[in-house]
Design a protein around this motif. Sequence first.
Motif, short mmCIF file in Angstrom:
data_model
loop_
_atom_site.label_atom_id
_atom_site.label_comp_id
_atom_site.label_asym_id
_atom_site.label_seq_id
_atom_site.Cartn_x
_atom_site.Cartn_y
_atom_site.Cartn_z
N ILE A 254 -4.63 0.38 2.25
CA ILE A 254 -4.49 0.96 3.31
C ILE A 254 -4.18 -0.62 4.85
O ILE A 254 -3.23 -1.12 5.53
CB ILE A 254 -4.01 1.83 3.63
N ILE A 255 -5.71 -0.23 4.98
CA ILE A 255 -5.65 -1.00 5.88
C ILE A 255 -6.14 -2.57 5.87
O ILE A 255 -5.35 -3.01 6.76
CB ILE A 255 -7.88 -0.74 6.26
N TRP A 256 -6.29 -3.03 4.13
CA TRP A 256 -5.84 -4.43 4.19
C TRP A 256 -4.15 -5.29 4.62
O TRP A 256 -4.11 -5.55 5.09
CB TRP A 256 -6.03 -4.11 2.90
N MET A 257 -3.85 -4.16 3.96
CA MET A 257 -2.12 -4.36 4.34
C MET A 257 -1.68 -4.11 5.74
O MET A 257 -0.76 -5.06 6.45
CB MET A 257 -1.09 -3.29 3.66
N ALA A 258 -2.52 -3.73 6.47
CA ALA A 258 -2.18 -2.62 8.01
C ALA A 258 -2.48 -4.32 9.06
O ALA A 258 -2.50 -5.47 9.34
CB ALA A 258 -2.90 -2.29 8.57
N LEU A 259 -3.97 -5.26 8.51
CA LEU A 259 -4.60 -6.20 8.98
C LEU A 259 -3.97 -7.43 8.61
O LEU A 259 -3.53 -8.41 8.91
CB LEU A 259 -6.05 -6.63 8.39
N LEU A 260 -2.70 -7.49 7.34
CA LEU A 260 -2.15 -8.41 6.59
C LEU A 260 -0.84 -8.24 7.79
O LEU A 260 -0.13 -9.89 7.88
CB LEU A 260 -2.14 -8.62 5.32
N GLY A 261 -0.35 -7.57 8.27
CA GLY A 261 0.96 -7.48 8.95
C GLY A 261 2.15 -6.65 8.47
O GLY A 261 3.00 -7.00 8.54
N LEU A 262 1.66 -6.18 7.03
CA LEU A 262 2.39 -4.90 6.11
C LEU A 262 3.53 -3.85 6.92
O LEU A 262 2.98 -3.52 6.81
CB LEU A 262 2.33 -5.30 4.69
N ARG A 263 4.25 -4.28 8.21
CA ARG A 263 3.80 -3.09 9.54
C ARG A 263 4.84 -2.33 8.57
O ARG A 263 5.08 -1.17 8.19
CB ARG A 263 4.62 -3.36 10.79
N GLU A 264 5.92 -2.89 8.10
CA GLU A 264 7.39 -2.08 7.47
C GLU A 264 6.92 -0.96 6.03
O GLU A 264 7.40 -0.34 5.67
CB GLU A 264 8.59 -3.05 6.90
N LYS A 265 6.38 -1.84 5.52
CA LYS A 265 5.30 -1.19 3.71
C LYS A 265 4.30 0.15 4.20
O LYS A 265 4.37 1.14 4.08
CB LYS A 265 4.87 -2.04 3.63
N VAL A 266 3.75 -0.18 5.98
CA VAL A 266 2.81 0.33 5.66
C VAL A 266 3.40 1.76 5.96
O VAL A 266 3.11 2.80 5.74
CB VAL A 266 1.65 -0.03 6.52
N LEU A 267 3.91 1.58 7.73
CA LEU A 267 4.63 2.78 8.37
C LEU A 267 6.05 3.47 7.49
O LEU A 267 5.70 4.91 7.68
CB LEU A 267 5.17 2.34 9.09
N SER A 268 5.83 2.67 6.63
CA SER A 268 7.45 3.69 5.55
C SER A 268 7.17 4.33 4.25
O SER A 268 7.03 5.17 3.57
CB SER A 268 8.43 2.30 5.33
N SER A 269 5.75 4.07 3.83
CA SER A 269 5.08 4.37 2.30
C SER A 269 4.34 5.83 3.39
O SER A 269 4.43 6.22 3.90
CB SER A 269 3.56 3.77 2.56
N LYS A 270 4.52 6.40 1.77
CA LYS A 270 4.19 7.96 1.30
C LYS A 270 2.44 8.41 1.73
O LYS A 270 1.53 8.69 1.92
CB LYS A 270 4.15 8.74 0.44
N ALA A 271 2.20 6.92 1.00
CA ALA A 271 0.72 6.83 0.34
C ALA A 271 -0.29 7.09 2.24
O ALA A 271 -1.03 8.06 2.28
CB ALA A 271 -0.22 5.48 0.79
N ILE A 272 0.41 6.84 3.14
CA ILE A 272 0.08 6.84 4.99
C ILE A 272 -0.44 8.66 4.76
O ILE A 272 -1.01 9.14 5.86
CB ILE A 272 0.52 6.28 6.12
N TRP A 273 0.19 9.79 4.27
CA TRP A 273 0.13 11.36 4.74
C TRP A 273 -0.85 11.01 3.64
O TRP A 273 -0.91 12.62 4.01
CB TRP A 273 1.45 11.48 4.56
N LEU A 274 -0.97 11.03 2.88
CA LEU A 274 -2.41 11.28 1.88
C LEU A 274 -3.73 11.46 2.25
O LEU A 274 -4.08 12.69 1.88
CB LEU A 274 -2.26 11.16 0.66
#
Length: 183
Positions: A63-83
């Motif tokens: 999740i941090i790697w994706m955020a650092l890369l700039g995958l904004r929409e993918k990160v913000l709309s994912s269920k994973a960030i709530w786990l």
Amino acid sequence: MTEINTKSQSDCEIVVAELDPDFKFEIANEPGGENILFCFQCGTCVAVCPVAAKNPEYDPKKIIWMALLGLREKVLSSKAIWLCSTCYSCYIRCPQNVKITSVMSAIQNIATREGHVHSSYEAGLKMLEETGRTVELSEFENQKREKLNCPPIVENAESTKKILNVTRKLKEKIKDKSQGDEK
Ligand code: SF4
Ligand code: SF4
């Protein structure tokens, strides 16, 4: 909500034109997200994470790697960030002091402002409004407290109701989102 396939980083589809290079700074400017830029992807967090141990779809490092890369929409709309269970196992072990638990909260805060709220939060909010607590209180807890000479916990929703009235916009956002999730 989008699923992040966290099985491996190589599984993640990246469309360069969709990358937002400012996303990492947006997180770093959010309270709790300040240290995200320090992550050097060692993997200690995922190795000690009890949620990742049980659920292979969850990987805080990714999740941090994706955020650092700039995958904004993918990160913000994912269920994973709530786990994240906010257990702080990774927080105390990260060699870069990234404070992942706080970074995850910072990401959740940004996601919430954009209407990406996990529907399970509605139940927690309802309980908070009715009882002033997010965890059900039973006689068992107070019996244990009595044995330890601790005062009983009394449900008092008045102060939380006042706070929730001020933050009603958040409640409406959660309601709208969970209705959208049910459709
Ligand atoms: S433990 Fe810290 S530095 Fe290592 S991957 Fe996790 S967040 Fe990054
Ligand atoms: S705080 Fe969250 S990400 Fe870190 S180990 Fe616990 S559940 Fe995993």
